[in-house]
Write a protein that holds these residues in place. Structure first.
Motif, PDB file in Angstrom:
ATOM      1  N   GLY A 209      33.179   7.538  54.026  1.00  0.00           N
ATOM      2  CA  GLY A 209      33.909   6.582  54.819  1.00  0.00           C
ATOM      3  C   GLY A 209      33.967   5.172  54.304  1.00  0.00           C
ATOM      4  N   PHE A 210      33.351   4.889  53.135  1.00  0.00           N
ATOM      5  CA  PHE A 210      33.318   3.523  52.653  1.00  0.00           C
ATOM      6  C   PHE A 210      33.690   3.456  51.176  1.00  0.00           C
ATOM      7  N   HIS A 211      34.331   2.345  50.822  1.00  0.00           N
ATOM      8  CA  HIS A 211      34.594   2.023  49.428  1.00  0.00           C
ATOM      9  C   HIS A 211      34.514   0.510  49.273  1.00  0.00           C
ATOM     10  N   ALA A 212      33.849   0.072  48.196  1.00  0.00           N
ATOM     11  CA  ALA A 212      33.661  -1.368  47.925  1.00  0.00           C
ATOM     12  C   ALA A 212      33.012  -2.074  49.107  1.00  0.00           C
ATOM     13  N   GLY A 213      32.159  -1.342  49.826  1.00  0.00           N
ATOM     14  CA  GLY A 213      31.470  -1.927  50.958  1.00  0.00           C
ATOM     15  C   GLY A 213      32.312  -2.066  52.201  1.00  0.00           C
ATOM     16  N   ARG A 214      33.525  -1.514  52.205  1.00  0.00           N
ATOM     17  CA  ARG A 214      34.447  -1.620  53.336  1.00  0.00           C
ATOM     18  C   ARG A 214      34.815  -0.237  53.858  1.00  0.00           C
ATOM     19  N   VAL A 215      35.176  -0.185  55.145  1.00  0.00           N
ATOM     20  CA  VAL A 215      35.579   1.077  55.765  1.00  0.00           C
ATOM     21  C   VAL A 215      36.914   1.538  55.191  1.00  0.00           C
ATOM     22  N   ILE A 216      37.006   2.829  54.835  1.00  0.00           N
ATOM     23  CA  ILE A 216      38.275   3.409  54.377  1.00  0.00           C
ATOM     24  C   ILE A 216      39.141   3.759  55.585  1.00  0.00           C
ATOM     25  N   ASN A 247      43.692  -3.042  53.276  1.00  0.00           N
ATOM     26  CA  ASN A 247      42.707  -1.979  53.470  1.00  0.00           C
ATOM     27  C   ASN A 247      41.363  -2.545  53.903  1.00  0.00           C
ATOM     28  N   ALA A 248      40.958  -3.657  53.269  1.00  0.00           N
ATOM     29  CA  ALA A 248      39.674  -4.268  53.616  1.00  0.00           C
ATOM     30  C   ALA A 248      39.677  -4.773  55.050  1.00  0.00           C
ATOM     31  N   ALA A 249      40.819  -5.276  55.498  1.00  0.00           N
ATOM     32  CA  ALA A 249      40.882  -5.885  56.828  1.00  0.00           C
ATOM     33  C   ALA A 249      41.110  -4.874  57.945  1.00  0.00           C
ATOM     34  N   THR A 250      41.777  -3.753  57.648  1.00  0.00           N
ATOM     35  CA  THR A 250      42.208  -2.854  58.724  1.00  0.00           C
ATOM     36  C   THR A 250      41.644  -1.447  58.620  1.00  0.00           C
ATOM     37  N   GLY A 251      40.764  -1.183  57.656  1.00  0.00           N
ATOM     38  CA  GLY A 251      40.248   0.172  57.478  1.00  0.00           C
ATOM     39  C   GLY A 251      39.622   0.751  58.731  1.00  0.00           C
ATOM     40  N   HIS A 252      38.924  -0.071  59.498  1.00  0.00           N
ATOM     41  CA  HIS A 252      38.251   0.414  60.715  1.00  0.00           C
ATOM     42  C   HIS A 252      39.232   0.818  61.798  1.00  0.00           C
ATOM     43  N   ARG A 253      40.519   0.455  61.642  1.00  0.00           N
ATOM     44  CA  ARG A 253      41.520   0.823  62.657  1.00  0.00           C
ATOM     45  C   ARG A 253      42.420   1.966  62.192  1.00  0.00           C
TER      46      ARG A 253
END
Length: 309
Positions: A209-216, A247-253
């Motif tokens: 579920g993560f890439h570069a420390g951010r949610v995919i 992607n970094a800003a909206t991955g969790h949505r």
């Protein structure tokens, strides 16, 4: 092989562990003694304590620790350290304990391991053993992702000293320097009887579920029997930058049902020219490649309330 419940009970009862710390990682050198002391204070009997200063020795030291037969192999470092340990422990009657000391800590985030050292040690003492999937590229297992295109060039080019100084910001800084001369790829992904074509500077296949420390995406994890393939941007450099930020800003949505994600169990990936491939941040080779899954291949010590399929 013991059941997960039996292995969990043995870890809580016997506290037999081996500790391998990547002292070459961003935080490993400073935290080695502290990590060892906290495990001893938590009641663990350490069959081995190995700080590894030279990356070329990491796999050998991990393998030596596995040969001692602990119930728990504690790997302290970044995603490269964790990935190497995971490959050695696949289908073994030993659980992997994670102490995330790296730059992005993607796998630790995916399986819910806290980044705080005290909290991560608490998971080792009070948690339970779960099993998770590993990816397969060729015959090589991986924990997090396969990257084709710019990310492979970045992994080959990012100076280790820069990673130690600025952490995960080292990767986008290097990517920006390389992007000016990078050419887009025409990539074909064949899966489940269909072919999908993308023209892009970057394509990922993730197991988690993560890439570069951010949610995919909000619903991707390492225990869902799925790989997630997705391009980042189209043929333009501006599109790559725009989609990276989005992607970094909206991955969790976002969810696996959204464009452009492809959630599949296996795929064949080829490009219009041989393109570099990186696996969990390490150079692997070039396209074409077949990427698949090894379901429930790895036992991990996770929080007591972690879901487990």
């Amino acid at each position: 092989m013991r059941t997960k419940q039996e292995l969990s009970a043995a870890i809580r009862r016997e506290r037999r562990a081996a500790l391998v710390v990547n002292a070459h990682s961003r935080r490993g050198r400073q935290l080695y003694e502290e990590t060892r002391s906290r495990l001893v204070a938590a009641g663990f009997t350490l069959l081995a304590t190995c700080p590894v200063d030279r990356p070329v020795e990491l796999e050998q030291r991990l393998a030596a620790a596995v040969d001692l037969g602990p119930d728990l192999l504690v790997a302290a470092g970044g995603d490269g350290t964790i990935g190497t340990a995971a490959r050695l422990l696949a289908h073994r009657d030993i659980a992997l304990g994670l102490l995330p000391l790296g730059t992005t800590n993607n796998f630790a985030r995916t399986v819910g391991i806290p980044l705080d050292l005290d909290a991560a040690v608490a998971v080792l003492t009070d948690g339970k053993v779960i099993d998770v999937d590993l990816g397969l590229v060729g015959s090589m297992r991986f924990t997090n992702h396969v990257g084709v295109g710019l990310s492979a060039d970045v992994m080959l080019s990012t100076p280790p000293r820069l990673k130690r100084v600025v952490g995960r910001l080292a990767y986008p800084a290097t990517a920006l320097a390389l992007l000016a001369r990078h050419r887009p790829l025409r990539a074909a992904v064949r899966a489940e009887g269909r072919e999908h074509e993308f023209v892009t500077h970057q394509l990922y296949v993730a197991n988690g579920g993560f890439h570069a420390g951010r949610v995919i995406t909000a619903d991707a994890n390492a225990d869902d029997r799925l790989l997630v393939a997705y391009p980042v941007g189209g043929p333009t450099r501006r599109g790559l930058l725009r989609d990276t930020a989005r992607n970094a800003a909206t991955g969790h949505r976002r969810t696996l049902g959204d464009e452009p994600f492809l959630a599949v169990r296996e795929l064949w990936l080829e490009t219009d020219r041989p393109a570099p491939v990186e696996v969990d941040g390490e150079p692997y080779g070039e396209t074409p490649v077949r990427i698949g899954l090894d379901p429930n291949a790895l036992r991990v010590m996770a929080a007591a309330d972690s879901p487990d399929r």
